[in-house]
Motif scaffolding. Structure first.
Motif, PDB file in Angstrom:
ATOM      1  N   LEU A  43     -26.883  15.398  28.480  1.00  0.00           N
ATOM      2  CA  LEU A  43     -25.587  15.548  27.810  1.00  0.00           C
ATOM      3  C   LEU A  43     -25.190  17.020  27.726  1.00  0.00           C
ATOM      4  CD1 LEU A  43     -23.140  14.445  26.247  1.00  0.00           C
ATOM      5  CD2 LEU A  43     -24.533  14.629  24.157  1.00  0.00           C
ATOM      6  N   LEU A  44     -26.120  17.879  27.358  1.00  0.00           N
ATOM      7  CA  LEU A  44     -25.817  19.311  27.269  1.00  0.00           C
ATOM      8  C   LEU A  44     -25.352  19.856  28.615  1.00  0.00           C
ATOM      9  CD1 LEU A  44     -28.766  20.592  25.033  1.00  0.00           C
ATOM     10  CD2 LEU A  44     -26.351  20.394  24.375  1.00  0.00           C
ATOM     11  N   LYS A  45     -26.053  19.464  29.673  1.00  0.00           N
ATOM     12  CA  LYS A  45     -25.635  19.916  31.000  1.00  0.00           C
ATOM     13  C   LYS A  45     -24.231  19.414  31.320  1.00  0.00           C
ATOM     14  CE  LYS A  45     -26.637  19.597  35.934  1.00  0.00           C
ATOM     15  NZ  LYS A  45     -27.481  18.990  36.995  1.00  0.00           N
ATOM     16  N   MET A  46     -23.959  18.151  31.022  1.00  0.00           N
ATOM     17  CA  MET A  46     -22.654  17.571  31.307  1.00  0.00           C
ATOM     18  C   MET A  46     -21.549  18.266  30.520  1.00  0.00           C
ATOM     19  SD  MET A  46     -21.025  15.201  33.073  1.00  0.00           S
ATOM     20  CE  MET A  46     -22.131  13.838  33.473  1.00  0.00           C
ATOM     21  N   LEU A  47     -21.806  18.571  29.248  1.00  0.00           N
ATOM     22  CA  LEU A  47     -20.797  19.250  28.427  1.00  0.00           C
ATOM     23  C   LEU A  47     -20.503  20.648  28.970  1.00  0.00           C
ATOM     24  CD1 LEU A  47     -21.922  18.116  24.865  1.00  0.00           C
ATOM     25  CD2 LEU A  47     -19.818  17.449  26.058  1.00  0.00           C
ATOM     26  N   VAL A  48     -21.534  21.334  29.449  1.00  0.00           N
ATOM     27  CA  VAL A  48     -21.319  22.643  30.067  1.00  0.00           C
ATOM     28  C   VAL A  48     -20.471  22.497  31.321  1.00  0.00           C
ATOM     29  CG1 VAL A  48     -22.443  24.608  31.194  1.00  0.00           C
ATOM     30  CG2 VAL A  48     -23.412  23.664  29.098  1.00  0.00           C
ATOM     31  N   ARG A  49     -20.740  21.478  32.120  1.00  0.00           N
ATOM     32  CA  ARG A  49     -19.918  21.219  33.308  1.00  0.00           C
ATOM     33  C   ARG A  49     -18.456  20.989  32.926  1.00  0.00           C
ATOM     34  NH1 ARG A  49     -22.912  22.752  37.636  1.00  0.00           N
ATOM     35  NH2 ARG A  49     -24.444  21.228  38.365  1.00  0.00           N
ATOM     36  N   MET A  50     -18.232  20.286  31.824  1.00  0.00           N
ATOM     37  CA  MET A  50     -16.873  19.957  31.391  1.00  0.00           C
ATOM     38  C   MET A  50     -16.149  21.175  30.803  1.00  0.00           C
ATOM     39  SD  MET A  50     -17.857  16.304  29.626  1.00  0.00           S
ATOM     40  CE  MET A  50     -16.256  16.004  28.888  1.00  0.00           C
ATOM     41  N   ILE A  51     -16.862  21.921  29.965  1.00  0.00           N
ATOM     42  CA  ILE A  51     -16.250  23.054  29.254  1.00  0.00           C
ATOM     43  C   ILE A  51     -16.141  24.278  30.161  1.00  0.00           C
ATOM     44  CG2 ILE A  51     -16.578  24.651  27.312  1.00  0.00           C
ATOM     45  CD1 ILE A  51     -18.025  22.270  25.883  1.00  0.00           C
ATOM     46  N   ARG A  52     -17.092  24.421  31.069  1.00  0.00           N
ATOM     47  CA  ARG A  52     -17.155  25.544  32.012  1.00  0.00           C
ATOM     48  C   ARG A  52     -17.128  26.906  31.311  1.00  0.00           C
ATOM     49  NH1 ARG A  52     -13.704  24.820  37.354  1.00  0.00           N
ATOM     50  NH2 ARG A  52     -15.369  26.237  38.036  1.00  0.00           N
ATOM     51  N   ALA A  67     -31.910  25.355  26.395  1.00  0.00           N
ATOM     52  CA  ALA A  67     -31.353  26.511  27.111  1.00  0.00           C
ATOM     53  C   ALA A  67     -31.369  26.264  28.619  1.00  0.00           C
ATOM     54  CB  ALA A  67     -32.133  27.781  26.773  1.00  0.00           C
ATOM     55  N   LEU A  68     -32.467  25.695  29.120  1.00  0.00           N
ATOM     56  CA  LEU A  68     -32.565  25.405  30.545  1.00  0.00           C
ATOM     57  C   LEU A  68     -31.528  24.366  30.969  1.00  0.00           C
ATOM     58  CD1 LEU A  68     -36.458  25.220  31.054  1.00  0.00           C
ATOM     59  CD2 LEU A  68     -34.936  27.123  31.574  1.00  0.00           C
ATOM     60  N   CYS A  69     -31.328  23.355  30.125  1.00  0.00           N
ATOM     61  CA  CYS A  69     -30.346  22.315  30.453  1.00  0.00           C
ATOM     62  C   CYS A  69     -28.935  22.881  30.513  1.00  0.00           C
ATOM     63  CB  CYS A  69     -30.415  21.188  29.422  1.00  0.00           C
ATOM     64  SG  CYS A  69     -31.948  20.237  29.480  1.00  0.00           S
ATOM     65  N   LEU A 154     -21.643  23.169  19.387  1.00  0.00           N
ATOM     66  CA  LEU A 154     -22.427  21.947  19.234  1.00  0.00           C
ATOM     67  C   LEU A 154     -23.481  22.230  18.178  1.00  0.00           C
ATOM     68  CD1 LEU A 154     -23.118  21.268  23.038  1.00  0.00           C
ATOM     69  CD2 LEU A 154     -21.080  20.689  21.726  1.00  0.00           C
ATOM     70  N   ALA A 155     -23.530  21.404  17.150  1.00  0.00           N
ATOM     71  CA  ALA A 155     -24.518  21.580  16.081  1.00  0.00           C
ATOM     72  C   ALA A 155     -25.462  20.385  16.090  1.00  0.00           C
ATOM     73  CB  ALA A 155     -23.833  21.708  14.736  1.00  0.00           C
ATOM     74  N   ASP A 156     -26.753  20.662  16.210  1.00  0.00           N
ATOM     75  CA  ASP A 156     -27.741  19.593  16.332  1.00  0.00           C
ATOM     76  C   ASP A 156     -28.302  19.195  14.967  1.00  0.00           C
ATOM     77  OD1 ASP A 156     -29.158  17.756  17.794  1.00  0.00           O
ATOM     78  OD2 ASP A 156     -30.715  19.143  18.449  1.00  0.00           O
ATOM     79  N   LEU A 202     -25.322  14.851  16.449  1.00  0.00           N
ATOM     80  CA  LEU A 202     -24.812  16.016  17.164  1.00  0.00           C
ATOM     81  C   LEU A 202     -23.320  16.148  16.833  1.00  0.00           C
ATOM     82  CD1 LEU A 202     -25.453  18.218  19.363  1.00  0.00           C
ATOM     83  CD2 LEU A 202     -24.519  16.602  21.040  1.00  0.00           C
ATOM     84  N   THR A 203     -22.948  17.263  16.223  1.00  0.00           N
ATOM     85  CA  THR A 203     -21.554  17.510  15.880  1.00  0.00           C
ATOM     86  C   THR A 203     -20.899  18.377  16.935  1.00  0.00           C
ATOM     87  OG1 THR A 203     -22.045  17.365  13.503  1.00  0.00           O
ATOM     88  CG2 THR A 203     -19.975  18.407  14.119  1.00  0.00           C
TER      89      THR A 203
END
Length: 208
Positions: A43-52, A67-69, A154-156, A202-203
């Motif tokens: 999910l984190l990787k996908m959100l980074v792809r979306m937000i860029r 961090a790696l994701c 994103l707040a975990d 996750l907020t």
């Protein structure tokens, strides 16, 4: 558990390096379950792809899994600046970051992000808060001040194993910190926000 396994078998596979890191985290670290893991990592990787985002700020590196994701999802030239306040974490985490395929996209910093991140002089497009629950509000205010308009936080752990609604945890300092954070964000008209009941909560927060 069956549903969890079903989900994991129908999403992108966990990279082998991350699987080894997740296993090592759970074997060698006291609170191994704190690592994001397969589902949240994808999910984190996908959100980074979306937000860029160009620059990401992470508060709470732990073993480096999240961090790696996030670094996986970055475009060329993007960077994750990740802060870990516990210097005893460094001997485990730094080699995993520096030997990873995305090492060039991660800056791993030992120190208190609340005081040290502003000194970087960087404006961020995205942030991941996963540090000390007792100081979530203070961390949030620091992060918000460094975030570009339209940026995301994103707040975990914002449901905290359900403790946020359990009176038995009224005197627990970490539960108090999460509740204080959730109330603070809910009343903050500078942002849009939604809580996802994923893992431990996750907020997603967007700065207006």
């Amino acid at each position: 558990m069956d549903l969890d396994n079903y989900i994991l078998s129908h999403i992108d596979t966990e990279p082998e390096y991350l699987y080894r890191l997740w296993r090592a985290t759970n074997i060698y670290m006291l609170h191994g379950r704190m690592a994001s893991g397969h589902l949240q990592g994808r999910l984190l990787k996908m959100l980074v792809r979306m937000i860029r985002p160009k620059n990401i700020l992470e508060v709470g590196t732990f073993s480096g899994y999240s961090a790696l994701c996030m670094a996986e999802g970055l475009d060329d030239g993007g960077k994750v600046y990740t802060f870990e306040i516990n210097d005893e974490q460094e001997d485990f985490t730094r080699p995993w970051i520096e030997n990873s395929p995305v090492a060039d996209k991660i800056e791993f910093i030992i120190g208190d992000a609340i005081t040290e991140a502003p000194k970087l002089g960087i404006a961020f497009d995205m942030a991941f808060i996963d540090g000390d629950k007792r100081t979530y509000v203070e961390t949030y205010e620091m992060v918000l001040s460094l975030l570009n308009p339209g940026g995301f936080i994103l707040a975990d752990n914002t449901l905290w194993d359900g403790h946020v609604t359990d009176p038995a945890y009224d005197n627990d300092h970490q539960t108090q910190g999460i509740r204080r954070f959730n109330d603070h964000v809910a009343q903050d008209d500078r942002v849009e926000k939604v809580i996802l009941p994923l893992r431990d909560g996750l907020t997603l927060i967007r700065k207006k």
